[in-house]
Design an enzyme around this catalytic site. Structure first.
Site, PDB file in Angstrom:
ATOM      1  N   TYR A 172       0.567  -1.235  -0.062  1.00  0.00           N
ATOM      2  CA  TYR A 172       0.030  -0.148  -0.079  1.00  0.00           C
ATOM      3  C   TYR A 172       0.715   1.171  -0.065  1.00  0.00           C
ATOM      4  CZ  TYR A 172      -3.802  -3.416   0.972  1.00  0.00           C
ATOM      5  OH  TYR A 172      -4.693  -4.498   0.989  1.00  0.00           O
ATOM      6  N   HIS A 176      -8.939   1.944  -5.473  1.00  0.00           N
ATOM      7  CA  HIS A 176      -8.127   1.075  -4.752  1.00  0.00           C
ATOM      8  C   HIS A 176      -6.509   1.547  -4.688  1.00  0.00           C
ATOM      9  CE1 HIS A 176     -11.016  -1.728  -3.717  1.00  0.00           C
ATOM     10  NE2 HIS A 176     -11.550  -1.738  -4.942  1.00  0.00           N
TER      11      HIS A 176
HETATM   12  C1  DQA Z   1      -7.851  -1.949  -1.010  1.00  0.00           C
HETATM   13  C2  DQA Z   1      -7.699  -3.351  -1.586  1.00  0.00           C
HETATM   14  C3  DQA Z   1      -8.587  -4.421  -0.787  1.00  0.00           C
HETATM   15  O1  DQA Z   1      -8.404  -5.787  -1.356  1.00  0.00           O
HETATM   16  C4  DQA Z   1      -8.166  -4.451   0.608  1.00  0.00           C
HETATM   17  O2  DQA Z   1      -9.015  -5.099   1.500  1.00  0.00           O
HETATM   18  C5  DQA Z   1      -7.818  -3.225   1.145  1.00  0.00           C
HETATM   19  C6  DQA Z   1      -7.397  -2.187   0.385  1.00  0.00           C
HETATM   20  C7  DQA Z   1      -6.694  -0.982  -1.666  1.00  0.00           C
HETATM   21  O3  DQA Z   1      -6.635  -0.012  -1.801  1.00  0.00           O
HETATM   22  O4  DQA Z   1      -5.719  -1.549  -2.481  1.00  0.00           O
HETATM   23  O5  DQA Z   1      -8.061  -2.901   2.704  1.00  0.00           O
HETATM   24  O6  DQA Z   1      -9.044  -1.548  -1.054  1.00  0.00           O
END
Ligand code: DQA
Length: 146
Positions: free
Chosen positions: A26, A104
């Site tokens: 992330y 995302h």
């Molecule tokens: C997310 C992707 C999702 O699968 C995950 O559960 C997250 C973050 C992203 O921003 O990449 O919490 O939404």
């Protein structure tokens, strides 16, 4: 600004831990840092943003309703883990007239199988995923261009 378009940016569970949460996936920016960049880009474009985060599904549903009653032009929604499970958020997108853009940081399709299904994407106007924090800025540009 009186007639500035209003964009809600709603963030779901565990995104409050950005910065330290699995940075290899992330990135190392905190949600506050990302929010600052969204605000800068919005104000350069003459738009207003309302940026929030909750770990609770019902709170996110309430905020989507609020976006509609506040006259928001669009909602950027990173529903995080709820993306893959939440009928309530799917239904909320369908229940309001405000276009929702799914956001995302990572690309869920390049990850575990359980992330390949998105109940949000099945109802959203469009999706921006996989560009890290830039996903929010690209989604903001898209929302303002709608
Ligand atoms: C997310 C992707 C999702 O699968 C995950 O559960 C997250 C973050 C992203 O921003 O990449 O919490 O939404």
């Amino acid at each position: 600004m009186a007639d500035a378009p209003l964009i809600f940016v709603l963030n779901g569970p565990n995104l409050n831990l950005l910065g330290t949460r699995e940075p290899e996936i992330y990135g190392s920016d905190t949600l506050d840092e990302i929010a600052g960049r969204i605000e800068d880009r919005a104000s350069a474009a003459g738009a207003e943003v309302e940026i929030r985060q909750s770990n609770n599904e019902g709170v996110l549903v309430d905020w989507m309703h609020e976006a509609q009653s506040d006259g928001a032009k669009a909602i950027l929604l990173n529903a995080a883990g709820f993306t893959h499970t939440s009928v309530a958020l799917h239904d909320a997108i369908k229940a309001i007239a405000v276009p929702v853009i799914e956001v995302h940081l990572s690309n869920p399709h390049a990850r575990e199988e359980f992330r390949h299904k998105s109940l949000i994407g099945q109802a959203a106007y469009g999706t921006v995923a996989g560009f890290g924090a830039l996903s929010y800025l690209l989604a903001l540009d898209a929302a303002l261009a709608l």
